[in-house]
Design a protein around this motif. Structure first.
Motif, PDB file in Angstrom:
ATOM      1  N   UNK A  63       0.851  -1.182   0.000  1.00  0.00           N
ATOM      2  CA  UNK A  63       0.000   0.000   0.000  1.00  0.00           C
ATOM      3  C   UNK A  63       0.891   1.237   0.000  1.00  0.00           C
ATOM      4  N   UNK A  64       0.570   2.159  -0.871  1.00  0.00           N
ATOM      5  CA  UNK A  64       1.370   3.370  -0.964  1.00  0.00           C
ATOM      6  C   UNK A  64       1.351   4.130   0.359  1.00  0.00           C
ATOM      7  N   UNK A  65       2.436   4.767   0.632  1.00  0.00           N
ATOM      8  CA  UNK A  65       2.518   5.625   1.815  1.00  0.00           C
ATOM      9  C   UNK A  65       2.682   7.064   1.372  1.00  0.00           C
ATOM     10  N   UNK A  66       2.381   7.298   0.104  1.00  0.00           N
ATOM     11  CA  UNK A  66       2.489   8.649  -0.432  1.00  0.00           C
ATOM     12  C   UNK A  66       1.521   9.568   0.304  1.00  0.00           C
ATOM     13  N   UNK A  91      19.650 -11.062  -2.632  1.00  0.00           N
ATOM     14  CA  UNK A  91      18.631 -11.642  -1.755  1.00  0.00           C
ATOM     15  C   UNK A  91      17.279 -11.772  -2.451  1.00  0.00           C
ATOM     16  N   UNK A  92      17.087 -11.016  -3.504  1.00  0.00           N
ATOM     17  CA  UNK A  92      15.913 -11.128  -4.365  1.00  0.00           C
ATOM     18  C   UNK A  92      16.447 -11.174  -5.793  1.00  0.00           C
ATOM     19  N   UNK A  93      15.958 -12.132  -6.565  1.00  0.00           N
ATOM     20  CA  UNK A  93      16.443 -12.297  -7.939  1.00  0.00           C
ATOM     21  C   UNK A  93      15.889 -11.215  -8.854  1.00  0.00           C
ATOM     22  N   UNK A  94      16.661 -10.904  -9.889  1.00  0.00           N
ATOM     23  CA  UNK A  94      16.166 -10.001 -10.929  1.00  0.00           C
ATOM     24  C   UNK A  94      14.915 -10.639 -11.534  1.00  0.00           C
ATOM     25  N   UNK A  95      14.048  -9.816 -12.052  1.00  0.00           N
ATOM     26  CA  UNK A  95      12.822 -10.331 -12.654  1.00  0.00           C
ATOM     27  C   UNK A  95      11.620 -10.249 -11.724  1.00  0.00           C
ATOM     28  N   UNK A  96      11.858  -9.939 -10.467  1.00  0.00           N
ATOM     29  CA  UNK A  96      10.768  -9.703  -9.530  1.00  0.00           C
ATOM     30  C   UNK A  96      10.506  -8.195  -9.500  1.00  0.00           C
ATOM     31  N   UNK A  97       9.320  -7.816  -9.048  1.00  0.00           N
ATOM     32  CA  UNK A  97       8.983  -6.390  -9.062  1.00  0.00           C
ATOM     33  C   UNK A  97       8.304  -5.972  -7.764  1.00  0.00           C
ATOM     34  N   UNK A  98       8.498  -4.709  -7.427  1.00  0.00           N
ATOM     35  CA  UNK A  98       7.834  -4.089  -6.282  1.00  0.00           C
ATOM     36  C   UNK A  98       6.947  -2.977  -6.821  1.00  0.00           C
ATOM     37  N   UNK A  99       5.703  -2.965  -6.390  1.00  0.00           N
ATOM     38  CA  UNK A  99       4.750  -1.941  -6.832  1.00  0.00           C
ATOM     39  C   UNK A  99       4.039  -1.378  -5.610  1.00  0.00           C
ATOM     40  N   UNK A 100       3.443  -0.224  -5.791  1.00  0.00           N
ATOM     41  CA  UNK A 100       2.616   0.381  -4.743  1.00  0.00           C
ATOM     42  C   UNK A 100       1.221   0.596  -5.299  1.00  0.00           C
ATOM     43  N   UNK A 101       0.233   0.261  -4.493  1.00  0.00           N
ATOM     44  CA  UNK A 101      -1.158   0.490  -4.869  1.00  0.00           C
ATOM     45  C   UNK A 101      -1.811   1.363  -3.809  1.00  0.00           C
ATOM     46  N   UNK A 102      -2.912   1.972  -4.169  1.00  0.00           N
ATOM     47  CA  UNK A 102      -3.604   2.799  -3.184  1.00  0.00           C
ATOM     48  C   UNK A 102      -4.824   2.058  -2.642  1.00  0.00           C
ATOM     49  N   UNK A 103      -5.621   2.742  -1.872  1.00  0.00           N
ATOM     50  CA  UNK A 103      -6.747   2.114  -1.202  1.00  0.00           C
ATOM     51  C   UNK A 103      -7.853   1.653  -2.145  1.00  0.00           C
ATOM     52  N   UNK A 104      -7.707   1.924  -3.447  1.00  0.00           N
ATOM     53  CA  UNK A 104      -8.696   1.428  -4.400  1.00  0.00           C
ATOM     54  C   UNK A 104      -8.372   0.009  -4.865  1.00  0.00           C
ATOM     55  N   UNK A 110      -7.972  -7.107   1.291  1.00  0.00           N
ATOM     56  CA  UNK A 110      -7.903  -8.444   1.894  1.00  0.00           C
ATOM     57  C   UNK A 110      -6.711  -8.519   2.840  1.00  0.00           C
ATOM     58  N   UNK A 111      -5.575  -7.996   2.422  1.00  0.00           N
ATOM     59  CA  UNK A 111      -4.399  -7.996   3.297  1.00  0.00           C
ATOM     60  C   UNK A 111      -4.694  -7.249   4.591  1.00  0.00           C
ATOM     61  N   UNK A 112      -5.361  -6.100   4.486  1.00  0.00           N
ATOM     62  CA  UNK A 112      -5.721  -5.336   5.686  1.00  0.00           C
ATOM     63  C   UNK A 112      -6.671  -6.123   6.585  1.00  0.00           C
ATOM     64  N   UNK A 113      -7.629  -6.810   5.975  1.00  0.00           N
ATOM     65  CA  UNK A 113      -8.580  -7.602   6.758  1.00  0.00           C
ATOM     66  C   UNK A 113      -7.888  -8.745   7.500  1.00  0.00           C
ATOM     67  N   UNK A 114      -7.001  -9.460   6.804  1.00  0.00           N
ATOM     68  CA  UNK A 114      -6.285 -10.565   7.450  1.00  0.00           C
ATOM     69  C   UNK A 114      -5.397 -10.064   8.583  1.00  0.00           C
TER      70      UNK A 114
END
Length: 145
Positions: A63-66, A91-104, A110-114
């Motif tokens: 979740x974005x912290x912007x 520690x993390x291989x190339x080809x993986x990605x990190x993204x940020x999403x907002x509350x939409x 689901x992550x927040x609920x769990x």
């Protein structure tokens, strides 16, 4: 979300088949006075290699912290710096990605609920909801110190 809506949502999630959740948590509460940035970087440094390596996650969405008052992307950039450091150290291989999403982003709901159900259970605020999903959630203890 109200307690009633959370209960409805968790009941609905519990009825969905074929999913498994992971909750990365610290072994002890993180001191309030510790800088959030440092704590977050340490938790991400322990969590992200596990997700990418042990669980085969190809894209991690946080979740974005912007925040407008803090320069929109500055806080998310710290997460990306941690991510790049993990890749640079192998520690993390190339080809993986990190993204940020907002509350939409519904999957972040689901992550927040769990996580919220787990926290409420551990703190004794509500011990009724987490048992609905506990059999489908693994706990991974992360050292944040």
């Amino acid at each position: 979300m109200s307690a009633r809506r959370r209960a409805t949502a968790l009941t609905g999630i519990a009825e969905i088949t074929g999913w498994h959740g992971l909750v990365h948590e610290t072994a002890a509460p993180v001191p309030f006075r510790r800088p959030e940035q440092r704590t977050r970087a340490r938790i991400l440094a322990a969590t992200l290699p596990d997700l990418a390596g042990q669980h085969g996650v190809r894209v991690v969405t946080l979740e974005t912290r912007a925040a407008p008052k803090k320069g929109f992307h500055t806080l998310d950039q710290h997460d990306h710096a941690t991510w790049r450091s993990l890749i640079d150290r192998g520690l993390v291989a190339h080809g993986h990605a990190l993204a940020h999403g907002d509350k939409t982003e519904p999957l972040l709901w689901i992550a927040d609920l769990l996580a919220g159900a787990r926290t409420d259970h551990l703190c004794g605020a509500d011990r009724g909801m987490y048992p609905l999903i506990a059999h489908r959630v693994s706990h991974i203890t992360t050292v944040a110190g």
